[in-house]
Each structure stands twice: as structure tokens, then as C-alpha cells.
Design a protein around this motif. Structure first.
Motif, PDB file in Angstrom:
ATOM      1  N   PHE A   1       0.812  -1.213   0.000  1.00 40.51           N
ATOM      2  CA  PHE A   1       0.000   0.000   0.000  1.00 40.51           C
ATOM      3  C   PHE A   1       0.851   1.271   0.000  1.00 40.51           C
ATOM      4  CE2 PHE A   1      -3.438  -2.852   1.405  1.00 40.51           C
ATOM      5  CZ  PHE A   1      -4.467  -2.395   0.596  1.00 40.51           C
ATOM      6  N   ALA A   2       2.109   1.168   0.390  1.00 43.02           N
ATOM      7  CA  ALA A   2       2.990   2.341   0.377  1.00 43.02           C
ATOM      8  C   ALA A   2       3.673   2.527  -0.970  1.00 43.02           C
ATOM      9  CB  ALA A   2       4.044   2.217   1.473  1.00 43.02           C
ATOM     10  N   CYS A   3       3.974   1.454  -1.667  1.00 46.12           N
ATOM     11  CA  CYS A   3       4.780   1.496  -2.890  1.00 46.12           C
ATOM     12  C   CYS A   3       4.186   2.440  -3.931  1.00 46.12           C
ATOM     13  CB  CYS A   3       4.897   0.092  -3.466  1.00 46.12           C
ATOM     14  SG  CYS A   3       5.797   0.018  -5.029  1.00 46.12           S
ATOM     15  N   HIS A   4       4.997   3.394  -4.401  1.00 43.47           N
ATOM     16  CA  HIS A   4       4.471   4.402  -5.325  1.00 43.47           C
ATOM     17  C   HIS A   4       4.254   3.879  -6.733  1.00 43.47           C
ATOM     18  CE1 HIS A   4       8.744   4.625  -6.294  1.00 43.47           C
ATOM     19  NE2 HIS A   4       8.491   5.400  -7.310  1.00 43.47           N
ATOM     20  N   THR A   5       4.877   2.752  -7.080  1.00 51.89           N
ATOM     21  CA  THR A   5       4.643   2.147  -8.391  1.00 51.89           C
ATOM     22  C   THR A   5       3.720   0.936  -8.312  1.00 51.89           C
ATOM     23  OG1 THR A   5       6.658   0.815  -8.140  1.00 51.89           O
ATOM     24  CG2 THR A   5       6.856   2.924  -9.310  1.00 51.89           C
ATOM     25  N   ARG A   6       3.230   0.652  -7.099  1.00 53.67           N
ATOM     26  CA  ARG A   6       2.370  -0.516  -6.870  1.00 53.67           C
ATOM     27  C   ARG A   6       3.055  -1.800  -7.352  1.00 53.67           C
ATOM     28  NH1 ARG A   6       0.354   2.571  -3.813  1.00 53.67           N
ATOM     29  NH2 ARG A   6      -1.864   3.109  -3.639  1.00 53.67           N
ATOM     30  N   SER A   7       4.349  -1.890  -7.059  1.00 53.16           N
ATOM     31  CA  SER A   7       5.146  -3.022  -7.535  1.00 53.16           C
ATOM     32  C   SER A   7       5.143  -4.212  -6.597  1.00 53.16           C
ATOM     33  CB  SER A   7       6.604  -2.572  -7.745  1.00 53.16           C
ATOM     34  OG  SER A   7       6.694  -1.659  -8.809  1.00 53.16           O
ATOM     35  N   ILE A   8       4.693  -4.035  -5.351  1.00 50.53           N
ATOM     36  CA  ILE A   8       4.639  -5.150  -4.403  1.00 50.53           C
ATOM     37  C   ILE A   8       3.291  -5.827  -4.606  1.00 50.53           C
ATOM     38  CG2 ILE A   8       4.980  -5.863  -2.014  1.00 50.53           C
ATOM     39  CD1 ILE A   8       7.272  -4.155  -3.236  1.00 50.53           C
ATOM     40  N   ARG A   9       3.312  -7.022  -5.160  1.00 51.86           N
ATOM     41  CA  ARG A   9       2.068  -7.639  -5.608  1.00 51.86           C
ATOM     42  C   ARG A   9       1.987  -9.097  -5.157  1.00 51.86           C
ATOM     43  NH1 ARG A   9       1.117  -6.150 -11.802  1.00 51.86           N
ATOM     44  NH2 ARG A   9      -1.034  -6.360 -11.093  1.00 51.86           N
ATOM     45  N   HIS A  10       0.757  -9.581  -5.165  1.00 51.66           N
ATOM     46  CA  HIS A  10       0.503 -10.992  -4.874  1.00 51.66           C
ATOM     47  C   HIS A  10      -0.126 -11.607  -6.109  1.00 51.66           C
ATOM     48  CE1 HIS A  10      -1.163 -14.649  -3.135  1.00 51.66           C
ATOM     49  NE2 HIS A  10      -0.364 -14.464  -2.100  1.00 51.66           N
ATOM     50  N   SER A  11       0.466 -12.699  -6.583  1.00 53.49           N
ATOM     51  CA  SER A  11       0.039 -13.269  -7.862  1.00 53.49           C
ATOM     52  C   SER A  11      -1.357 -13.861  -7.826  1.00 53.49           C
ATOM     53  CB  SER A  11       1.030 -14.343  -8.315  1.00 53.49           C
ATOM     54  OG  SER A  11       1.173 -15.333  -7.302  1.00 53.49           O
ATOM     55  N   GLY A  12      -1.882 -14.136  -6.627  1.00 52.81           N
ATOM     56  CA  GLY A  12      -3.188 -14.771  -6.545  1.00 52.81           C
ATOM     57  C   GLY A  12      -4.253 -13.949  -5.876  1.00 52.81           C
ATOM     58  N   GLN A  13      -3.938 -12.701  -5.474  1.00 44.04           N
ATOM     59  CA  GLN A  13      -4.893 -11.886  -4.726  1.00 44.04           C
ATOM     60  C   GLN A  13      -4.824 -10.427  -5.150  1.00 44.04           C
ATOM     61  OE1 GLN A  13      -4.082 -12.227  -0.565  1.00 44.04           O
ATOM     62  NE2 GLN A  13      -4.724 -14.359  -0.427  1.00 44.04           N
ATOM     63  N   ARG A  14      -5.960  -9.747  -5.038  1.00 42.31           N
ATOM     64  CA  ARG A  14      -5.979  -8.297  -5.166  1.00 42.31           C
ATOM     65  C   ARG A  14      -5.836  -7.684  -3.777  1.00 42.31           C
ATOM     66  NH1 ARG A  14      -7.686  -6.089  -9.917  1.00 42.31           N
ATOM     67  NH2 ARG A  14      -8.549  -7.516 -11.481  1.00 42.31           N
ATOM     68  N   LEU A  15      -5.290  -6.478  -3.724  1.00 42.30           N
ATOM     69  CA  LEU A  15      -5.198  -5.785  -2.447  1.00 42.30           C
ATOM     70  C   LEU A  15      -6.583  -5.328  -2.013  1.00 42.30           C
ATOM     71  CD1 LEU A  15      -2.017  -3.564  -2.814  1.00 42.30           C
ATOM     72  CD2 LEU A  15      -2.275  -5.650  -1.482  1.00 42.30           C
ATOM     73  N   SER A  16      -6.999  -5.755  -0.857  1.00 34.81           N
ATOM     74  CA  SER A  16      -8.296  -5.368  -0.328  1.00 34.81           C
ATOM     75  C   SER A  16      -8.134  -4.138   0.560  1.00 34.81           C
ATOM     76  CB  SER A  16      -8.894  -6.521   0.485  1.00 34.81           C
ATOM     77  OG  SER A  16     -10.087  -6.113   1.124  1.00 34.81           O
ATOM     78  N   PRO A  17      -8.985  -3.106   0.369  1.00 27.93           N
ATOM     79  CA  PRO A  17      -8.841  -1.882   1.170  1.00 27.93           C
ATOM     80  C   PRO A  17      -8.878  -2.125   2.676  1.00 27.93           C
ATOM     81  CG  PRO A  17     -10.330  -1.525  -0.667  1.00 27.93           C
ATOM     82  CD  PRO A  17     -10.044  -2.999  -0.636  1.00 27.93           C
ATOM     83  N   ASP A  18      -9.548  -3.173   3.113  1.00 28.54           N
ATOM     84  CA  ASP A  18      -9.631  -3.402   4.557  1.00 28.54           C
ATOM     85  C   ASP A  18      -8.309  -3.921   5.137  1.00 28.54           C
ATOM     86  OD1 ASP A  18      -9.724  -5.931   3.440  1.00 28.54           O
ATOM     87  OD2 ASP A  18     -11.373  -6.643   4.691  1.00 28.54           O
ATOM     88  N   LEU A  19      -7.318  -4.193   4.280  1.00 34.05           N
ATOM     89  CA  LEU A  19      -5.992  -4.608   4.737  1.00 34.05           C
ATOM     90  C   LEU A  19      -4.995  -3.442   4.740  1.00 34.05           C
ATOM     91  CD1 LEU A  19      -5.795  -7.989   2.809  1.00 34.05           C
ATOM     92  CD2 LEU A  19      -6.198  -7.673   5.253  1.00 34.05           C
ATOM     93  N   ASP A  20      -5.458  -2.270   4.351  1.00 32.02           N
ATOM     94  CA  ASP A  20      -4.608  -1.073   4.297  1.00 32.02           C
ATOM     95  C   ASP A  20      -4.327  -0.588   5.719  1.00 32.02           C
ATOM     96  OD1 ASP A  20      -3.446   1.403   3.934  1.00 32.02           O
ATOM     97  OD2 ASP A  20      -5.004   2.176   2.610  1.00 32.02           O
ATOM     98  N   PRO A  21      -3.058  -0.561   6.163  1.00 34.02           N
ATOM     99  CA  PRO A  21      -2.760  -0.179   7.548  1.00 34.02           C
ATOM    100  C   PRO A  21      -2.572   1.318   7.764  1.00 34.02           C
ATOM    101  CG  PRO A  21      -0.747  -0.833   6.483  1.00 34.02           C
ATOM    102  CD  PRO A  21      -1.847  -0.990   5.445  1.00 34.02           C
ATOM    103  N   PHE A  22      -2.641   2.113   6.692  1.00 36.87           N
ATOM    104  CA  PHE A  22      -2.303   3.526   6.801  1.00 36.87           C
ATOM    105  C   PHE A  22      -3.522   4.405   7.059  1.00 36.87           C
ATOM    106  CE2 PHE A  22       1.045   1.674   4.117  1.00 36.87           C
ATOM    107  CZ  PHE A  22       2.133   1.968   4.915  1.00 36.87           C
ATOM    108  N   PRO A  23      -3.266   5.497   7.851  1.00 39.17           N
ATOM    109  CA  PRO A  23      -2.008   5.940   8.444  1.00 39.17           C
ATOM    110  C   PRO A  23      -1.547   5.002   9.560  1.00 39.17           C
ATOM    111  CG  PRO A  23      -3.820   7.325   9.189  1.00 39.17           C
ATOM    112  CD  PRO A  23      -4.386   6.425   8.141  1.00 39.17           C
ATOM    113  N   LEU A  24      -0.247   4.746   9.575  1.00 32.30           N
ATOM    114  CA  LEU A  24       0.353   3.754  10.460  1.00 32.30           C
ATOM    115  C   LEU A  24       1.057   4.450  11.616  1.00 32.30           C
ATOM    116  CD1 LEU A  24       1.107   0.695  10.798  1.00 32.30           C
ATOM    117  CD2 LEU A  24       3.180   1.219   9.498  1.00 32.30           C
TER     118      LEU A  24
END
Length: 304
Positions: free
Chosen positions: A66-89
Motif C-alpha cells: 500500500f505504500a509502494c508508489h509504483t504498486r510493484s509489491i504484488r501478490h500473484s493470486g490476490q488483489r489488495l483489499s482496502p480493509d488490509l490497508d494499515p495507513f495511516p500507520l
């Protein structure tokens, strides 16, 4: 935790095997700051060294994603769900990391500083989003947006207008925010709020500023940072746009006046140490920087 999050194989896009870093990575170091147990540097970029083995490690990867500015940290089998966003941390009771770093600031970190009266200051800016603005504002009315220098000014006016806040920048970098509400001038520290000092530190840019709060927090922009490689405070000598000689003079002039426990930079790692130790390290940094000479800009030479 699902089994695919615990997979031990090295995944790649479309493999269905887990976390990976795609080819858009710019090696800004943000992912390694947030997921040091599972992401490291290899061949000039971030790389997932192994899949998470606990919920805590999975949370590290979600924070990095969620921090990565290019959205390069990815999971091959899942989409990022907003409820997993820890920010502001929360970093401690008074400072939150904004996350959601922006392409327009080359992935720089931004922070929220809480004040005793319940209000908040934003230091530098994450990417612009109305949804993020709502989330940040929920922590307290944002009264000021403090820019450390021109490279991090991209979304300053938009956030300030959204919050009804004052936008601050130094006169040396005023071209980046010509409509700023407050302009810091000269090289002397100035109090801009209860317990908050703006300390001009020309060097990285002509108008670089660090913000010191409560003799505890130092928001250093790109002037200096904590290096995991050297386990010490460092300047990014190879990425100094204005003058490394001027930065050395700024540190020599300003370092003896500074007292803080936390260094909170735009790039490079964060660190908390006893104030006396931090002062000692800052004095040594000023001495080392005084021996440096101008060199060509080289992003690959930064010692994260």
C-alpha cells in the motif's frame, strides 16, 4: 493465513504462488523499510526473499504494497483489499506514517504529526486521494501542510485546500509552491507552531528545511536519514541537487542547536535513539559531510 501466503517458492506474475516485486520497482527503499524481514535489495531493486511465515510478516507485505508508489509489491493470486490497508500507520503516539507514497514525489515518505490541542500537521505529501484525505483528517483537524523542499511539493496545495490548512515552504524552493500561504525565509530557525520549529538547511536543495517538534521528532526531508547499511545517520551525497558544500555548512551551523530522538526522513529509514546519542551522531555526520566534495548525481550510490 491462507496457504498461498505461506508458499516457499519464488513467485512471479501469474504463477499463483505468492508475493513478488514487479519490474516497475525504482529501488526507493520504502518496501524494505516496511517489510525488512521478507524484502531485501538485489541487483538494484527490491525483491521478496521469501514468502511470509506469520501474520506479522504478511502485514509487513501489505504495508509495503500500500505504500509502494509504483504498486510493484504484488501478490500473484490476490488483489489488495482496502480493509488490509494499515495507513495511516502509528509510529508512536504522536506520529503516523501516511503511506500511499506518490509517483510525483518519487516515492517519498510523508507523515502526520499530532499536537496537544488535538490538531494535526502533515509533513510532505502522500499521493492525492479524497479517500485518503478523509482518513488522515479523521485523526485530527489538519492545520498545516509543511513541505521540506521542492521535490515533495507535488500535492501540497491540493491537500492544504482540502483541509483548509496553511501550506509552508522555504523561499529558496518557492518556485515549487508559489501560492504557499507561509514562506520561511533566511537560515535561522523559526517557530511555526507551539513546540514546532522550521530549521532551514540548504544543501539538498536551495530551500530545504527540516521540522523539529517537541525536541523529540526531526522531519529531515532529504537532508539526512538513517542508513541500515552503515547503522548511522547519513547524507545522500550522490543525490544533492544544490550543493554538498552548502549542506555541510548548514549542518555545521544547525546541528549543535538540534535535539531530537526520532529521525523521520523522506527517503531512507527512520530511527529512534536517546537524544544524547542522536546529537552525538549528528555532530559526527556534520564533520563527515564537511569532508565531502561535489560529485555527479548517482541514485545507485545511496547507501540505504
Amino acid at each position: 493465513m491462507t496457504n498461498d501466503l505461506l508458499a516457499e517458492t519464488a513467485p512471479h506474475e501469474g504463477s499463483g504462488e505468492g508475493w513478488y516485486v514487479d519490474e516497475r520497482c525504482t529501488n526507493c527503499d520504502v518496501a524494505r523499510q516496511l517489510a525488512p524481514d521478507v524484502i531485501s535489495e538485489k541487483n538494484g531493486r527490491a525483491e521478496v526473499t521469501r514468502q511470509p511465515q506469520s501474520d506479522a510478516e504478511a502485514r509487513q507485505l501489505y504495508a509495503a504494497a500500500f505504500a509502494c508508489h509504483t504498486r510493484s509489491i504484488r501478490h500473484s493470486g490476490q488483489r489488495l483489499s482496502p480493509d488490509l490497508d494499515p495507513f495511516p500507520l502509528a509510529l508512536d503516539h504522536a506520529v503516523h506514517l501516511c503511506g500511499h507514497n506518490s509517483r510525483h514525489t518519487a516515492g517519498a515518505n510523508a507523515y502526520l504529526l499530532h499536537r496537544a490541542d488535538g490538531t494535526t500537521m502533515m509533513i510532505d505529501t502522500p499521493r492525492w486521494s479524497e479517500q485518503l484525505a478523509i482518513r488522515y483528517e479523521a485523526l485530527g483537524t489538519v492545520t498545516d501542510v509543511l513541505l521540506t523542499h521542492q521535490d515533495h511539493a507535488a500535492h501540497g496545495r491540493r491537500y492544504a485546500d482540502r483541509f483548509g490548512a496553511r501550506l509552508w515552504i522555504h523561499e529558496g524552493d518557492l518556485d515549487a509552491a508559489p501560492d504557499a500561504d507561509r514562506v520561511i525565509r533566511g537560515t535561522e530557525p523559526v517557530e511555526i507552531g507551539a513546540g514546532v520549529l522550521a530549521c532551514p538547511l540548504p544543501g539538498h536543495t536551495r530551500g530545504s528545511v527540516l521540522y523539529l517538534a517537541d525536541e523529540r521528532y526531526c522531519f529531515s526531508g532529504d537532508s539526512f536519514y538513517w542508513s541500515r547499511t552503515t547503522a548511522d545517520l547519513e547524507v545522500a551525497a550522490s543525490v544533492t541537487w544544490y550543493s554538498i558544500v552548502e549542506l555541510a555548512a548548514s549542518l555545521a551551523r544547525t546541528a549543535p542547536r538540534l535535539r531530537f530522538e526520532w529521525v523521520l526522513p523522506g527517503y531512507g529509514d527512520r530511527k529512534r535513539l536517546p537524544a544524547a546519542e542522536m546529537a552525538h551522531r549528528l555532530a559526527r555526520l556534520a564533520a563527515r559531510t564537511g569532508k565531502l566534495r561535489p560529485q555527479p548525481v548517482d541514485f545507485t550510490a545511496v547507501r540505504w
